[in-house]
Design an enzyme around this catalytic site. Sequence first.
Site, PDB file in Angstrom:
ATOM      1  N   CYS A  95       9.822  16.386  -5.200  1.00 49.47           N
ATOM      2  CA  CYS A  95       8.998  17.264  -5.720  1.00 49.47           C
ATOM      3  C   CYS A  95       9.381  18.371  -5.995  1.00 49.47           C
ATOM      4  CB  CYS A  95       7.914  17.321  -4.704  1.00 49.47           C
ATOM      5  SG  CYS A  95       5.904  17.573  -5.906  1.00 49.47           S
ATOM      6  N   HIS A  98       5.625  12.214  -3.045  1.00 46.14           N
ATOM      7  CA  HIS A  98       5.701  12.424  -1.449  1.00 46.14           C
ATOM      8  C   HIS A  98       5.687  10.979  -0.916  1.00 46.14           C
ATOM      9  CE1 HIS A  98       6.609  16.257  -1.156  1.00 46.14           C
ATOM     10  NE2 HIS A  98       5.273  17.039  -2.193  1.00 46.14           N
ATOM     11  N   LEU A 157       2.241  19.785  23.417  1.00 49.76           N
ATOM     12  CA  LEU A 157       2.061  19.362  23.992  1.00 49.76           C
ATOM     13  C   LEU A 157       2.458  17.669  23.186  1.00 49.76           C
ATOM     14  CD1 LEU A 157       0.199  19.721  26.609  1.00 49.76           C
ATOM     15  CD2 LEU A 157       2.259  19.514  27.330  1.00 49.76           C
ATOM     16  N   GLU A 203       7.843  10.221   0.908  1.00 46.06           N
ATOM     17  CA  GLU A 203       7.816  10.045   2.923  1.00 46.06           C
ATOM     18  C   GLU A 203       6.835   9.802   3.297  1.00 46.06           C
ATOM     19  OE1 GLU A 203       8.097  12.623   0.794  1.00 46.06           O
ATOM     20  OE2 GLU A 203       7.345  14.350   1.262  1.00 46.06           O
TER      21      GLU A 203
HETATM   22  N1  GLN Z   1       6.783  23.899  -6.308  1.00 45.86           N
HETATM   23  C1  GLN Z   1       6.305  22.946  -7.305  1.00 45.86           C
HETATM   24  C2  GLN Z   1       5.009  22.830  -7.743  1.00 45.86           C
HETATM   25  O1  GLN Z   1       4.232  23.605  -7.210  1.00 45.86           O
HETATM   26  C3  GLN Z   1       6.559  21.639  -6.070  1.00 45.86           C
HETATM   27  C4  GLN Z   1       5.876  21.016  -5.090  1.00 45.86           C
HETATM   28  C5  GLN Z   1       6.797  20.299  -3.837  1.00 45.86           C
HETATM   29  O2  GLN Z   1       7.509  20.640  -3.571  1.00 45.86           O
HETATM   30  N2  GLN Z   1       5.070  19.584  -2.859  1.00 45.86           N
HETATM   31  O3  GLN Z   1       4.868  21.578  -8.366  1.00 45.86           O
END
Ligand code: GLN
Length: 545
Positions: free
Chosen positions: A383, A517, A18, A519
């Site tokens: 990543c 990351h 929701l 983002e």
């Molecule tokens: N699988 C990759 C690692 O463990 C990348 C991980 C990811 O993209 N968060 O390093």
Amino acid sequence: MSEKTKFIFITGGVVSSLGKGLASASLASILQSRGFKVRMRKLDPYLNVDPGTMSPYQHGEVYVTDDGAETDLDLGHYERFSGVACHKTDSITTGKIYQRVIDKERHGDYLGATIQVIPHVTNEIKDFILSDISDEDFVLCEIGGTVGDIEGQPYLEAIRQVAYDLGRERAMFIHVTLLPYIPAAGELKTKPTQHSVKKLQEYGIQPDMLLCRSQCPIPQNEKRKIALFCNIREENVIAALDVENIYQVPIAYSHEGMDRQVCKHFGIECDGEPDLSKWEKIVDIIRHPEGEVKIAVVGKYMQLLEAYKSIHEALVHGGIANKHKVKIKWVDSELLEKSEPDIYLSDVSAILVPGGFGQRGTNGKIEAVKYARENNIPFLGICYGMQMAVIETMRDVAGVTNAYTTELNPNCEPVVGLMTEWEKDGDKEKRTQDGDLGGTMRLGAYPCVLAKDSLARKVYGTDKISERHRHRYEVNMKYEKQLNDAGMFITGKSPDGRLPEIVEIPNHPWFIGVQFHPELKSKPFDPHPLFVSFVKAAIDKQNKK
Ligand code: GLN
């Protein structure tokens, strides 16, 4: 904890999905606009210790905090809407609660007692709710799941007790429900909401406010009926109508009087209207962009885009900063393994390869990198996406054909390999090949130093950054020279110089891979510089087409 801190508990009824997380985040944001200090927490009733080991198909994205907690994606909404960073102390699951209770039992802390759900489990939940609070005016606690779920019962009992302990003047229950519209009858139906409130009342919880999700306006007489049957003041039956974009929600709720009623519940005087101009500005740009730009996200969880929630939002933010609407073309990487990438990628102005795990779709991601590199299309690899970019350059430019990651093939040329040792806040973290999978990745914020004259340094406008990580494998520094000879440079490294964090291809309009990351830290009113620059590069590419 200050005496003034008040608790708002948000539960959900009728159906799942929701948007309780968005609702909670939006309420937090409006309260901030009224000058209050807020904190947000999520209590998830499932038995996993955290969502880190769950498939994105089960759970959507795993959101990572600065202090390295792997949490529910709702914490992403909390941070994006409120700008307040969440911590380990803001996310709990039943698995973690039981782990704590059992640890205490083994340690002998409860000596003599029979350990029971009430009071031992509920006390642990209460301790979590009340812990690590300083001078916040409001702590918003969202209970995951739907009222009536068997797993949720200890949480409802715990929040009932917190309200009892603190007094109702310091606690408020908001219940989010759905009013389904039945076209044949031409009516919104209130019965499921009534039943859901009855269920809550069985647990001793009388909601103070109902937030009713609905696809069309709720007539006043229906609000009156809901109020009467659910034992709630009519002004506290708030309509939460569907909106075109999520950043309209704080404005919509405030127009419905939600913040005013929350203040009234707590006996807080509130004059005038909250200042929502920052949201109005964002909504205005989203509604009236100067143009559009199409960007491909080449991933593998295409049946559940919640898996890429923060990436989606960060691209929207990058678009807002450039006054453009970003149209995301979600491309299943497996498709690029079966046919020419051109079929799927020729109409986009930039390509993003997000994070990921495991073999499926990996070769398609490598194809996407190659396509972006060879065709001068702006590329952002995040990543796993960065790891794939390095593998692609090693294979296709440096000529090391069996370059790969040991995550997928232990006998490859290990350009990407398992991280066995790294520094965290001055201490050594160690891992082995056969260690536990849960909570053992390199998690949370780590510093990174940016190379002089790099694109990254220009984009960030500084030489030292901190970004959030979630990975077990890393690019092997041993290949740096070979990469450089192939035109790829490591332009971001951990301060000790041992871990590569950013790669770039200078002889390309915009090609960046990041091991972290970005983002996760982007906000609509504070867009991440990498996404702002990436979207700008996409717009430039589009203008040149
Ligand atoms: N699988 C990759 C690692 O463990 C990348 C991980 C990811 O993209 N968060 O390093």
